[in-house]
Design a protein around this motif. Structure first.
Motif, PDB file in Angstrom:
ATOM      1  N   GLY A 236       0.792  -1.224   0.000  1.00  0.00           N
ATOM      2  CA  GLY A 236       0.000   0.000   0.000  1.00  0.00           C
ATOM      3  C   GLY A 236       0.819   1.265   0.000  1.00  0.00           C
ATOM      4  N   ASN A 237       2.148   1.154  -0.138  1.00  0.00           N
ATOM      5  CA  ASN A 237       2.997   2.333  -0.187  1.00  0.00           C
ATOM      6  C   ASN A 237       2.942   2.982  -1.577  1.00  0.00           C
ATOM      7  OD1 ASN A 237       4.270   2.038   2.499  1.00  0.00           O
ATOM      8  ND2 ASN A 237       5.101   0.163   1.606  1.00  0.00           N
ATOM      9  N   THR A 238       3.009   4.294  -1.628  1.00  0.00           N
ATOM     10  CA  THR A 238       3.004   5.016  -2.895  1.00  0.00           C
ATOM     11  C   THR A 238       4.280   4.707  -3.670  1.00  0.00           C
ATOM     12  OG1 THR A 238       1.660   6.789  -1.950  1.00  0.00           O
ATOM     13  CG2 THR A 238       2.875   7.298  -3.962  1.00  0.00           C
ATOM     14  N   THR A 239       4.141   4.366  -4.944  1.00  0.00           N
ATOM     15  CA  THR A 239       5.289   3.962  -5.771  1.00  0.00           C
ATOM     16  C   THR A 239       5.326   4.760  -7.064  1.00  0.00           C
ATOM     17  OG1 THR A 239       3.934   2.161  -6.658  1.00  0.00           O
ATOM     18  CG2 THR A 239       5.417   1.623  -4.834  1.00  0.00           C
ATOM     19  N   VAL A 240       5.387   6.056  -6.954  1.00  0.00           N
ATOM     20  CA  VAL A 240       5.471   6.931  -8.117  1.00  0.00           C
ATOM     21  C   VAL A 240       6.840   7.607  -8.116  1.00  0.00           C
ATOM     22  CG1 VAL A 240       4.542   8.997  -9.237  1.00  0.00           C
ATOM     23  CG2 VAL A 240       2.994   7.340  -8.174  1.00  0.00           C
TER      24      VAL A 240
END
Length: 337
Positions: A236-240
């Motif tokens: 669920g971590n942001t990966t952008v």
């Protein structure tokens, strides 16, 4: 408290959704006029000011006594859309008491905060008439926004055009935040900002039959789902790329069990993110899918849709540049399209 309850009842009853596709803009004007009149009664000369997106902010200024500071009271009177009214346990625009709490669209965010400002002014003034020169020991500026929930940054542009009003404030009081626990006074020193991005996928001239063309024709809904799946990892971590997501919150920590209960997480579900609850909520970014334009399940037909779209909400951590994070998100969506 009876007066505050009645005022909140009256204000919640106005469906002030700042989207002309949903509600007549006259309702927002009606809410703005209610706020203006209420603060005028408390001794703050307020008026409706047109902002760049066509909505009205209620602006007022009562100069400070000699040598006293000036406090800017911020709030907004517009509310979120109600979506499916049948999902509500009580009428959204009718203030309803249930289990010791008051429910209604905007009862807390942010019409309840409008009423809190009014109640605080009365408590500060005591028995002194509002019109008296010594009614308040500080200067007061009122800024009640009319389209905060739409994320159009209209007040931001108004502030750039009228900087003198905001520079006159020594401190800004925003009550649009929660307490760390029920009954525990809490001072929020920072909040995440927000940027909305709408992504559209178009691939066909018109919808086509899934039996005759499915498997070879480009599928916009499937493509959109694949794009959205790249925004987070399996935890669920942001990966952008270009959006940092490892910040640590130094303030009070949110208890895990309390969070699960407060957020209504069902048994068997897992909390998102590799940080603590407070890291995830206060210090790190998150990209939430607010809505998807696609046929509803009920009434869906055997067809590949010609286009699809999603509205994304990027929460910007304290200290980060919203424009830079927005641009990073857009670049990522183009890269994975």
């Amino acid at each position: 408290m009876p007066r505050a309850h009645q005022e909140l009842t009256d204000l919640v009853a106005i469906p002030s959704i700042a989207d002309e596709r949903i509600v007549d803009p006259a309702e927002c004007v009606r809410a703005a006029e209610w706020v203006r009149d209420a603060f005028r009664t408390e001794g703050i000369p307020a008026d409706l000011e047109l902002t760049p997106d066509g909505t009205y902010s209620v602006i007022g200024h009562r100069p400070a006594p000699e040598g006293a500071p000036t406090v800017l009271l911020y709030c907004h009177y517009d509310v979120q859309p109600i979506l499916d009214e049948h999902e509500w346990l009580s009428p959204p625009f009718e203030l309803t008491e249930r289990d010791g709490r008051w429910y209604g669209r905007g009862a807390t965010d942010c019409k309840g905060n409008v009423i809190a400002h009014l109640a605080a002014l009365r408590a500060l003034r005591g028995d002194t008439p509002a019109a008296a020169a010594d009614a308040y020991p500080v200067g007061l500026i009122l800024v009640a926004e009319g389209s905060e929930e739409q994320g159009r940054a209209s007040l931001d542009r108004y502030a750039l055009e009228h900087p003198e009003l905001f520079r006159a404030a020594d401190v800004i009081l925003i009550q649009d935040a929660g307490n760390i626990a029920f009954g525990v006074p809490t001072l929020s020193v920072s909040l995440r900002g927000a940027v909305d991005v709408i992504v559209r996928v178009e691939a066909l001239e018109a919808s086509v039959h899934s039996g005759m063309f499915g498997g070879a024709a480009t599928d916009p809904i499937a493509a959109l789902v694949q794009m959205l799946a790249t925004l987070r990892d399996e935890h669920g971590n942001t990966t952008v790329p270009g959006i940092r997501a490892d910040q640590v919150w130094q303030g009070v920590q949110y208890d895990e069990d309390a969070f699960r209960q407060d957020s209504g997480m069902l048994v068997g579900t897992e909390r998102l993110g590799s940080g603590t609850v407070s890291d995830q909520l206060c210090a790190r970014p998150v990209i939430t899918i607010l809505g998807i334009d696609a046929p509803p399940v009920v009434g869906a037909v055997a067809a590949i849709q010609a286009k699809a779209a999603a509205k994304l909400n990027l929460r910007v951590p304290p200290g980060e540049d919203p424009a830079e994070l927005r641009d990073a998100l857009i670049a990522h969506l183009h890269a994975v399209a």
